[in-house]
Design a protein around this motif. Structure first.
Motif, short mmCIF file in Angstrom:
data_model
loop_
_atom_site.label_atom_id
_atom_site.label_comp_id
_atom_site.label_asym_id
_atom_site.label_seq_id
_atom_site.Cartn_x
_atom_site.Cartn_y
_atom_site.Cartn_z
N ASN A 260 0.84 -1.20 0.00
CA ASN A 260 0.00 0.00 0.00
C ASN A 260 0.87 1.24 0.00
O ASN A 260 1.55 1.53 0.99
CB ASN A 260 -0.94 0.01 1.22
CG ASN A 260 -1.86 1.21 1.25
OD1 ASN A 260 -1.89 2.01 0.32
ND2 ASN A 260 -2.61 1.36 2.33
N PRO B 185 -6.47 -1.75 -0.37
CA PRO B 185 -6.42 -1.02 0.89
C PRO B 185 -7.76 -0.36 1.22
O PRO B 185 -8.69 -0.41 0.41
CB PRO B 185 -5.35 0.06 0.64
CG PRO B 185 -5.35 0.27 -0.84
CD PRO B 185 -5.94 -0.95 -1.49
N VAL C 183 -4.91 -4.07 4.70
CA VAL C 183 -4.92 -4.28 3.24
C VAL C 183 -5.33 -5.73 3.01
O VAL C 183 -4.76 -6.63 3.64
CB VAL C 183 -3.53 -4.02 2.62
CG1 VAL C 183 -3.54 -4.34 1.13
CG2 VAL C 183 -3.08 -2.58 2.86
#
Lengths: 199, 199
Positions: B49, B66, B56
């Motif tokens: 992410n 995410p 996530v």
């Protein structure tokens, strides 16, 4: 006819106006003077949005839907502005939540203070420093994604672009320099060249 | 098997864990020490992410998603935890955006500071006063809605309840007194009595 409870200076309102224009949907717009607290009256809180904010979409059936990103998701259902596969939709939502959590509070609020003549108290000056840092971080996340993608999801223009465009293209009004973000600037030009675009 | 990149103290992570338990979906959980910056390493930012946050979701196909509320929307598709009519879904989204914009930054952050031993600088003390006020306003909006509804959308338990429950039921850990919100407290008990609930 649907109605949009709105404020013309609001980027959140602009998201809805931009999408409605691109969808070719006619609507009635009702303007509220947020500087005079017109969205915090007992009537507004009771009848339109208990959270005291615009935009709010009023359907033909008289239902009230607040939250700009929920409104554009609702309006985009079944159109080319929202993918129809579950992961594509989830990716759009992921960017919409990024916009409301990591981007808007930091990129939009300094612009609001600057353009609405809000007094910069010591509290706001401290807050502004934090927002500058977090706002640049959010623009950096966008820059990284746009370095490898023309649009945010699925290689085409969706409501993820609509949502992120709203406050990004006017970020300089809040003191953000977009010079260090060439891919963001190129994307801003791409969004502005979409069919049905309204400034 | 799907994977959840997570931190056990995170209410945003808890939303996903609660829903996965209620859906009966098996998953592998990967814990990150956020106090040691494990979600800000170059590897995490590049591969998992770019915004440096958990949770996530990693799908079996190796896609990374995410934003907690995007994840629970994705997981709830086609189940009883998400309405299947467009307005019902839009109402759920409206509360999810309310949660991330008006609730979480104000109700969750003071708890994070208190439970992670974050130093209360003058900046944070000023910020805390604002968050107390805005957090109480958000709890007030919930109280008003729950005075007339057992759950947030459509009269039944959905991911709108999952999302709002996560940080509301632990709000006292951040110094919020829930005594003035009897309808919120009754709803907290209703959520905790749902099938498959995990604390």
């Amino acid at each position: 006819m649907i109605r949009l409870h709105d404020n013309l200076s609001s980027g959140n309102g602009y998201k809805v106006r931009l999408l409605l224009a691109q969808l070719g949907v006619a609507y009635e717009r009702i303007e509220y003077d947020i500087d005079r607290g017109e969205t915090r009256t007992p009537e507004f809180l009771r009848g339109i949005n208990a959270n005291g904010r615009v935009p709010v979409l009023e359907t033909e059936g008289g239902e009230f839907l607040p939250e700009s990103n929920a409104i554009i998701f609702f309006l985009a259902e079944g159109t080319s502005y929202l993918p129809d596969d579950p992961m594509g939709r989830a990716r759009v939502l992921s960017w919409l939540f990024f916009e409301q959590y990591s981007h808007e509070p930091n990129v939009a609020t300094p612009r609001f203070w600057a353009t609405h003549g809000i007094e910069m108290t010591e509290e706001r000056r401290i807050s502004l420093r934090q927002k500058r840092e977090l706002g640049r971080a959010a623009l950096g996340v966008m820059e990284g994604h746009l370095a490898e993608n023309d649009f945010f999801v699925g290689g085409r223009y969706t409501i993820a672009d609509v949502a992120l465009y709203a406050y990004t293209h006017v970020a300089p009004e809040g003191g953000f320099d977009l010079e260090p973000y060439p891919f963001v600037r190129a994307w801003i030009r791409r969004v502005a060249s979409q069919p049905g675009y309204v400034p």
